[in-house]
Motif scaffolding. Structure first.
Motif, mmCIF file in Angstrom:
data_model
loop_
_atom_site.group_PDB
_atom_site.id
_atom_site.type_symbol
_atom_site.label_atom_id
_atom_site.label_comp_id
_atom_site.label_asym_id
_atom_site.label_seq_id
_atom_site.Cartn_x
_atom_site.Cartn_y
_atom_site.Cartn_z
ATOM 1 N N ARG A 61 0.847 -1.196 0.000
ATOM 2 C CA ARG A 61 0.000 0.000 0.000
ATOM 3 C C ARG A 61 0.882 1.244 0.000
ATOM 4 N NH1 ARG A 61 -0.237 -2.230 4.930
ATOM 5 N NH2 ARG A 61 -2.193 -3.301 4.484
ATOM 6 N N GLY A 62 0.245 2.389 -0.215
ATOM 7 C CA GLY A 62 1.018 3.628 -0.234
ATOM 8 C C GLY A 62 0.321 4.653 -1.107
ATOM 9 N N GLN A 63 0.696 5.914 -0.972
ATOM 10 C CA GLN A 63 0.094 6.964 -1.787
ATOM 11 C C GLN A 63 0.348 6.725 -3.270
ATOM 12 O OE1 GLN A 63 -1.791 9.649 -0.765
ATOM 13 N NE2 GLN A 63 -1.830 8.512 1.157
ATOM 14 N N LEU A 64 1.525 6.216 -3.581
ATOM 15 C CA LEU A 64 1.900 6.043 -4.983
ATOM 16 C C LEU A 64 2.314 4.595 -5.217
ATOM 17 C CD1 LEU A 64 4.139 9.244 -5.323
ATOM 18 C CD2 LEU A 64 1.670 9.037 -5.758
ATOM 19 N N ARG A 65 2.118 4.153 -6.448
ATOM 20 C CA ARG A 65 2.505 2.787 -6.799
ATOM 21 C C ARG A 65 3.668 2.832 -7.783
ATOM 22 N NH1 ARG A 65 -3.259 1.747 -6.608
ATOM 23 N NH2 ARG A 65 -3.439 2.327 -8.786
ATOM 24 N N PRO A 66 4.665 2.000 -7.553
ATOM 25 C CA PRO A 66 5.790 1.992 -8.500
ATOM 26 C C PRO A 66 5.355 1.464 -9.861
ATOM 27 C CG PRO A 66 5.997 0.206 -6.911
ATOM 28 C CD PRO A 66 4.827 1.031 -6.468
ATOM 29 N N LEU A 67 5.999 1.948 -10.890
ATOM 30 C CA LEU A 67 5.818 1.356 -12.218
ATOM 31 C C LEU A 67 6.885 0.283 -12.411
ATOM 32 C CD1 LEU A 67 5.039 4.388 -14.538
ATOM 33 C CD2 LEU A 67 3.547 3.092 -13.006
ATOM 34 N N GLY A 68 6.646 -0.550 -13.375
ATOM 35 C CA GLY A 68 7.647 -1.564 -13.697
ATOM 36 C C GLY A 68 8.752 -0.981 -14.553
ATOM 37 N N LEU A 69 9.924 -1.598 -14.421
ATOM 38 C CA LEU A 69 11.038 -1.155 -15.257
ATOM 39 C C LEU A 69 10.697 -1.329 -16.730
ATOM 40 C CD1 LEU A 69 13.946 -2.709 -13.196
ATOM 41 C CD2 LEU A 69 13.284 -0.314 -13.323
ATOM 42 N N ASP A 70 9.826 -2.277 -17.015
ATOM 43 C CA ASP A 70 9.428 -2.502 -18.411
ATOM 44 C C ASP A 70 8.384 -1.489 -18.879
ATOM 45 O OD1 ASP A 70 7.720 -3.502 -16.516
ATOM 46 O OD2 ASP A 70 7.107 -5.234 -17.698
ATOM 47 N N GLU A 71 7.929 -0.653 -17.977
ATOM 48 C CA GLU A 71 6.947 0.374 -18.365
ATOM 49 C C GLU A 71 7.610 1.714 -18.673
ATOM 50 O OE1 GLU A 71 2.916 -0.468 -16.073
ATOM 51 O OE2 GLU A 71 4.594 -0.525 -14.665
ATOM 52 N N ILE A 72 8.882 1.786 -18.390
ATOM 53 C CA ILE A 72 9.599 3.053 -18.575
ATOM 54 C C ILE A 72 10.792 2.803 -19.483
ATOM 55 C CG2 ILE A 72 11.011 4.786 -17.390
ATOM 56 C CD1 ILE A 72 9.144 4.077 -14.897
ATOM 57 N N ARG A 73 10.889 3.576 -20.529
ATOM 58 C CA ARG A 73 12.030 3.435 -21.418
ATOM 59 C C ARG A 73 12.813 4.748 -21.391
ATOM 60 N NH1 ARG A 73 12.481 2.827 -27.064
ATOM 61 N NH2 ARG A 73 10.328 3.542 -27.245
ATOM 62 N N ILE A 74 14.080 4.644 -21.037
ATOM 63 C CA ILE A 74 14.938 5.836 -21.053
ATOM 64 C C ILE A 74 15.608 5.846 -22.415
ATOM 65 C CG2 ILE A 74 16.869 7.025 -19.956
ATOM 66 C CD1 ILE A 74 16.263 5.423 -17.405
ATOM 67 N N THR A 75 15.321 6.886 -23.194
ATOM 68 C CA THR A 75 15.736 6.818 -24.601
ATOM 69 C C THR A 75 16.952 7.679 -24.928
ATOM 70 O OG1 THR A 75 14.090 8.517 -25.048
ATOM 71 C CG2 THR A 75 13.445 6.241 -25.431
ATOM 72 N N GLY A 76 17.416 8.431 -23.980
ATOM 73 C CA GLY A 76 18.583 9.257 -24.290
ATOM 74 C C GLY A 76 18.932 10.140 -23.113
#
Lengths: 640, 640
Positions: free
Chosen positions: B15-30
Motif C-alpha cells: 500500500r502507499g500513496q503512490l505505486r511503483p511502475l515496472g522497469l518494463d513500463e519506462i524506457r529511457i531513450t537518451g
C-alpha cells in the motif's frame, strides 16, 4: 647544584646554543604548575598504577614468567610501554621528592618487568613466546621496538636521578637496547618500527651510558625511514613517516605522535653527529607544521581516522583531534630545537602547548584525562563511567582510563619532569624560558654559582619579578623570553629603568648583586585572535587569548543558553577582564529552521539577531569540562 | 505494459500513496542517464566481474566446495555481498536489455554460489567451516546476515525480471532466508546483524514469495535493534543504530550506509504492517537528517573514522565522507517514503543525490569509482594505479577497485534499475518524478492504457515536454514534480496556457488526447546557495547550483592558479552562463605567510586582494576529476 656531576635532565645534548639545567637546579615553589605537579604526585601516579594492575598490563610480565602469556595476556600490543612510561614518571618524581614509598613501588614494578626479560635481552609480552606471533613479525603495528624506546627513557630517568641505583632497570634497558642493536644493526634485519620512539630513546641512552653504538643504531633507524620499508597501509606510509626520507621532508605529517617523536629523535641524532643539513630539515618541518598545521592551542593532528596531521590549514575545531600525546611530543621536539638553536619561538610553542594541551588533559583531580582535545563541543557529553576504561578515546570526554591509554602516563612523566623546560644556561649566564614562582641555582662552566628567584602569579598576572640571590664580581647575562603573543606593551625594568621590549629574548648582562631585581611586565589584556584566511573551518570566527592562555566559551557559564552555538561575539568591543574573568560581548541568534539548510536567499540562512549579552565570561581552555556536561567553543563566530 | 503480471520493480509495497511502475513500463531513450546506463552495461559490469575474479572473491565459493576456504579465502568478511550485488545488477540489466551473453555469465556465477550453500541453507564463505570462526560468532562485524540480505535482493531482481527462471538463484535465496528465520526466529538466537540490510531484503523477499514469515523476521530484527544487544564498540552502539530503538530515534545517525539501509527496511515493515507510528518515526528521522546532516550534494556522512553521520550541522567540505553507498542508501530510503507518502520532497532528494553523488562516483569510462565524495580537495591527488586495488577508499580519488569495494557494485545495480525512480501511478493517473527523455506506458488499475513521451535535455535545459501518446475518453491526472530548488520562475504550459508554478506537485486532470502536450519550464539560471549559519565549516562561503546540479571550482579550469583556494567569489554578480558554462566572478588573493597562523590584527590574517577574474568557469560536481589531478572546491569563500 650540579657541580661536576651529570646534569639531571631528560635531554642532554653534547652541543647546542643552550644547555639544559638539572631538575635539581630548579625548584618550582608555587603557582599553576606546582599545583599540577602536586596533583600528579598525590593522585595521578596512584591512579595509573591502579589501572595498570586492574587491566592486567603489569601482570602480563608475571604471565611471561609463568608461561601463560599466550592464553591470558591482556591489553593492546603496546601496553608494555605504559608500564615503562609509568616507571619514567616515578623515576622523575622520586628525583623530585625523594619519596621512599614511591621508591619501593618503583622497585617492585621493575622487579616484575626484569623477570620477564628473555636471556638474550628481548623484552615484550605480546610477541615471541609459544603461541604468540614471532618476534619482529609485525613491524608496522607490533610496537615492539617502540616499547623498548620507552623502557630506555625510563632507564634514562632512573640513571639520571639515581645514578648507580641497584634496582637493575638500567641493566634491563641495556640488555634490551643491545638486543635491538644486534637484531637491527647494519648486519641485522633491515627494518624499523611503525611507531617512532626508539630514536630519541637510543640517543639519550647513548648519552647516559657513553656507548655510541646506541647512537649509531638511532642514526641507522633514521636513515632507514622514508623509503617504504614498512608495508603500505590504509592510511598510506605517511602515517608512519615512511613515505619520504627525513632529510627530504618539508613538514611534519602523518600520525602526529609518531611524527613528533621521530623529529625529536632526528634532532638528537643531528646534534650528536653535527649533521647540519639533517637539523635544518627538521627545523624546516617544524616551522611549516607550526605555521600551517597547528591549532591555536598548540595542539596538533586534525584527523580522527589516523590520528594524523591534516593537510595545510585543515584545522577543524569540532572533531579536532589534538591528541594529548601529540602535544607532549611537540614539547619534546620544540625543547630539543630550543637547545640546539636558542630561538625563543620554540619556547613560545612549548608554553602554549603546556598551558593549552598538556594542562588540559587531566581533570582537576588528576584522575581522568582527555585523550583528544577538541576545540568545539556541540552537544552535552555524557561523563564516562569512572569505573570502566573508555572505549572512546576520541570522544573528547575525560575518562579515567582508555583501551589505548597512552596519554595518562605521558602526562604523568611530563609533569614530573616539568622543571626541565624552565631555564637553560650558556657560557654567559642564564636564560629563563617559562615563568613560574621558583628558584634557579646553577654553577656556570667557569665555576660561578648563580642563583635567581622568580616571583610571579603568571599566567594570571603579567608581572615577573626576578631577584638575584647570588653575588659575583664578574658580569653575567640574564636572558628573559618575551613571548610572541606580547607584541605590544611588554616592558623590562632593571635598576629602576623601565623600557619597552618586544617579542624575542631580552638580555641584561651586568655585574649582578644579591637583591638586584629585574621585572618583566607582560601585557595581560585579553585579546582577539584572527585565523589565517586559509583555515576554512574557522572563517569568520575569533578566538580569545590572554597571556599564554586560550579561552573558551562554555555553556555552564551562560545560564539559559542551550548551546554555545547560539552566540556570536561582537568584536567591536575588545574582550575585557570583569570580576576576575575574561569576558566578551555577545549577541544571541535564533536560527531559522528549514527543511533544507542551503538557501538561495542569504538572509534566509542567517540567524535572527536576538538579545545582546554583555560580559559573557569565558573559561581558560585548560579548565573546561570540569563543571559537568557542557557545550564549548574556542572559535567564536563574529556578529559581522 | 504490466497488465496483471507482477510489476517489475525493486520495491513493491502492499500500500502507499503512490505505486511503483515496472522497469518494463519506462524506457529511457537518451540523455544523461541513458549514457550512464550504457557505460554501466558496456564497461562497468565487465570491470566488476574482472575484479571479483581477480581478487578471488567469487573463487571463495569454489573454495568452499573444495574445502580449502580456511586456508585460501581472500577478501574482507563481507566480500560475498559484492557477488550478490553484482548478480542483482546483472539481473536488472538482463531485464532491461535481454542480453543473452550477460544471461549466461549470470548463470555461471549463480552456479558457483549455489554450489557453496550448505545443506541447511547457510551460505557464507567466511564463517562456519573447519578452521574458520563458527557461524554467527561475530554478529557485530561478521556481516553474515548482511550478506544474505544482498543475496535476497539479487533473487528479488531475478524473480521480478525473469519469473520462473530455472537458474536456481531464488531457491538458493529461499533456503538462505529460511536458515535465517530458523536461526534468528522468535525461538532462535536473540541477535541481529551489525550492518542492517537484511530488513528491506526480507520484506521484499516476502513480497516476491508471498511468504509472510520473512516479513515477520524483518519486523523482529527491527524490534530487536536499539537495545544494546550488540557489543559496545569504539564508535559506540550508535554506529550500528543499536543504542536507541528505531521507534524512539529522532534522526539518522551512526554509520551512514547502515542507517539508511535500516531506515529503508523499517519503512518496508511499517508499510506492510500498517504501523503508522513506526513510519512516522522514520519520516521524522529522515526530515531531521535532511535538514541538518546532509551535504548540498545530497551526500551523507561527514566522519571518516566511522563512516558516520556527524552531529547536526557538522558538515566539513574537506574530508567530507559522503560515501557513495550512503547516497544509494539515501535514494532507497527516500524512494520508499515517496511511495508511502507521495511527498515530492523525497523525490527532490533523490534527484539531488542521483545527480551529485551516484553520478559522481564512476569515472566517465565507468571503470573507476569514488568511494567517498569530498566537497573540497586542497592538494593535487595522485591518480590511483589502474592495476591495483586501492587501500585508500577514503582518499576521494577514483580507483578501479578497493579492498572494501562496496561502491562499484552498488552503483551498478542502481544504474541498471534506475528507471524505477522515474514515475509512479495511482488510481487517478501518472506522476513524473524525474525528468529524462523517454516513454512511460502504464495500464491503470481500471484497465486504461496510458502512454506519455518525455522530450527534454534536462538537466542541461529546463524545458520538459510531456506528450500524451494515448487516447481515452475518461479524464486522468498527470502530475509533475516542480523541484524544491525551482522556487521562482517555473511555469507550466498546457494547451497553450502558461501559468507560474511553485515547488511541489502540479497536477493536470483532464481528458487527454493523443498529441496533447504539457510543458514544464524550470528556471535554469545558475544560483548561489548560502549555508545555514550553524554549518561552521562553510561560514562565509557560497555554493553554486544550476537546476539539480551542484557545481564546483576545479583548478584545471583556471590556468595559472596553483590551487582553487586562492580564489574568492564576488557574490555581487550572480553566476552566469557564458559560452555554455556556469561562471562566476572571482578575486584572487595572495595569502600572508606568517610563522603563526593566528594574528591579533585581523588585516594580518586576510589575503592581499589580487586581480579580478571574470567568468571563471565551474564544472558540474559529478564531472570533476575526469581531467587529471586537480584541486577543487564546492564551497567558495566570498570576497566580503
Amino acid at each position: 647544584m650540579s657541580g661536576t656531576a651529570p646534569t639531571v635532565a631528560p635531554v642532554l645534548p653534547i652541543r647546542g646554543q643552550l644547555r639544559p639545567l638539572g631538575l635539581d637546579e630548579i625548584r618550582i615553589t608555587g603557582g599553576f604548575w606546582a599545583e599540577r605537579q602536586s596533583v600528579n604526585a598525590l593522585a595521578t601516579l596512584e591512579h595509573i598504577e591502579y589501572w595498570l594492575e586492574r587491566e592486567g598490563w603489569i601482570r602480563n610480565f608475571d604471565l611471561a614468567v609463568q608461561g601463560d602469556l599466550a592464553r591470558d595476556r591482556r591489553g593492546r600490543e603496546f601496553s608494555d610501554s605504559e608500564i615503562y612510561k609509568f616507571l619514567e614518571a616515578m623515576a622523575w618524581e622520586i628525583g623530585r621528592t625523594d619519596d621512599p614509598e614511591l621508591e619501593s613501588r618503583f622497585r617492585a614494578v621493575v622487579r616484575r618487568v626484569a623477570a620477564a626479560q628473555e636471556p638474550d635481552g628481548y623484552l615484550n609480552t605480546k610477541f615471541g613466546r609459544r603461541g604468540q606471533a614471532p618476534r619482529w613479525s609485525d613491524l608496522e603495528w607490533g610496537h615492539e621496538i617502540y616499547c623498548i624506546g620507552h623502557l630506555l627513557q625510563a632507564a634514562v630517568a632512573r640513571a639520571r636521578t639515581r645514578p648507580g641505583a641497584d634496582d637493575g632497570l638500567v641493566e634491563v634497558a641495556r640488555r634490551a637496547a643491545d638486543n635491538i642493536c644486534e637484531t637491527f644493526g647494519p648486519d641485522g634485519i633491515d627494518g624499523l618500527c611503525g611507531h617512532a620512539e626508539i630514536e630519541p630513546a637510543l640517543v639519550e641512552f647513548a648519552r647516559v651510558t657513553g656507548d655510541d653504538r646506541y647512537l649509531a643504531q638511532a642514526a641507522l633507524f633514521v636513515d632507514r625511514r622514508g623509503h617504504g620499508r614498512l608495508s603500505d597501509v590504509e592510511f598510506g606510509r605517511e602515517y608512519f613517516q615512511d613515505e619520504t626520507p627525513v632529510r627530504e621532508a618539508t613538514v611534519l605529517r602523518g600520525h602526529a605522535v609518531r611524527a613528533n617523536y621521530l623529529a625529536a629523535g632526528v634532532v638528537d641524532v643531528a646534534v650528536e653527529l653535527k649533521d647540519a643539513s639533517l637539523l635544518e630539515s627538521v627545523r624546516n618541518q617544524w616551522k611549516n607544521a607550526v605555521a600551517r598545521r597547528t591549532y591555536v592551542t598548540g595542539g596538533q593532528g586534525s584527523r580522527h581516522q589516523d590520528e594524523a596531521f591534516g593537510g595545510d590549514f585543515v584545522l577543524p575545531p569540532d572533531r579536532a583531534y589534538s591528541e594529548t600525546c601529540a602535544g607532549i611530543g611537540s614539547v619534546m621536539l620544540a625543547w630539543r630545537l630550543l637547545l640546539a638553536d636558542g630561538d625563543p619561538r620554540y619556547a613560545d610553542l612549548i608554553e602554549r602547548t603546556l598551558f593549552n594541551v598538556v594542562a588540559t588533559s587531566p581533570s582537576a583531580d588528576g584522575r581522568s584525562f582527555f585523550y583528544t582535545n577538541t576545540l568545539h563541543r556541540r552537544e552535552l557529553g555524557t561523563v564516562p563511567d569512572a569505573d570502566r576504561p573508555s572505549l572512546r578515546a576520541a570522544a573528547s570526554l575525560r575518562a579515567p582510563w582508555f583501551e589505548v591509554s597512552c596519554c595518562p602516563t605521558n602526562v604523568a612523566r611530563t609533569l614530573a619532569s616539568l622543571a626541565a623546560y624552565v631555564a637553560t644556561s650558556d657560557d654567559e649566564g642564564l636564560q629563563l624560558h617559562q615563568y613560574l614562582p621558583g628558584t634557579v641555582e646553577h654553577r656556570l662552566a667557569d665555576g660561578r654559582a648563580l642563583c635567581v628567584t622568580v616571583a610571579t602569579e603568571y599566567p594570571h598576572d603579567g608581572e615577573i619579578r626576578v631577584r638575584i640571590d647570588s653575588d659575583d664580581e664578574r658580569p653575567w647575562a640574564l636572558s628573559l623570553r618575551v613571548p610572541g603573543w606580547a607584541a605590544q606593551g611588554a616592558t623590562l625594568t632593571v635598576d629602576g629603568d623601565t623600557r619597552p621590549v618586544g617579542p624575542g629574548v631580552v638580555t641584561e648582562r651586568r655585574t649582578w648583586r644579591r637583591g638586584d631585581e629585574v621585572v618583566l611586565s607582560l601585557p595581560m589584556a585579553p585579546r582577539f585572535s584572527y585565523p589565517d584566511a586559509r583555515i576554512d573551518a574557522v572563517r569568520g570566527c575569533v578566538a580569545v587569548e590572554r597571556g599564554p592562555l586560550v579561552f573558551a566559551l562554555e555553556s555552564v557559564d551562560v545560564p539559559g543558553v542551550e548551546t554555545v552555538d547560539e552566540l556570536c561575539v561582537d568584536t567591536s568591543q575588545p574582550p575585557r577582564l570583569f570580576d576576575g574573568r575574561v569576558t566578551v560581548r555577545c549577541r544571541r541568534g535564533r536560527p531559522h529552521d528549514h527543511d533544507w539548510p542551503y538557501r538561495t536567499d542569504s538572509a534566509d540562512s542567517a540567524p535572527v539577531a536576538g538579545e545582546q549579552l554583555d560580559q559573557v565570561p569565558l573559561v581558560a581552555y585548560h579548565a573546561w569540562a570540569n563543571r559537568g556536561p557542557s557545550t564549548m567553543r574556542v572559535w567564536l563566530p563574529t556578529t559581522n
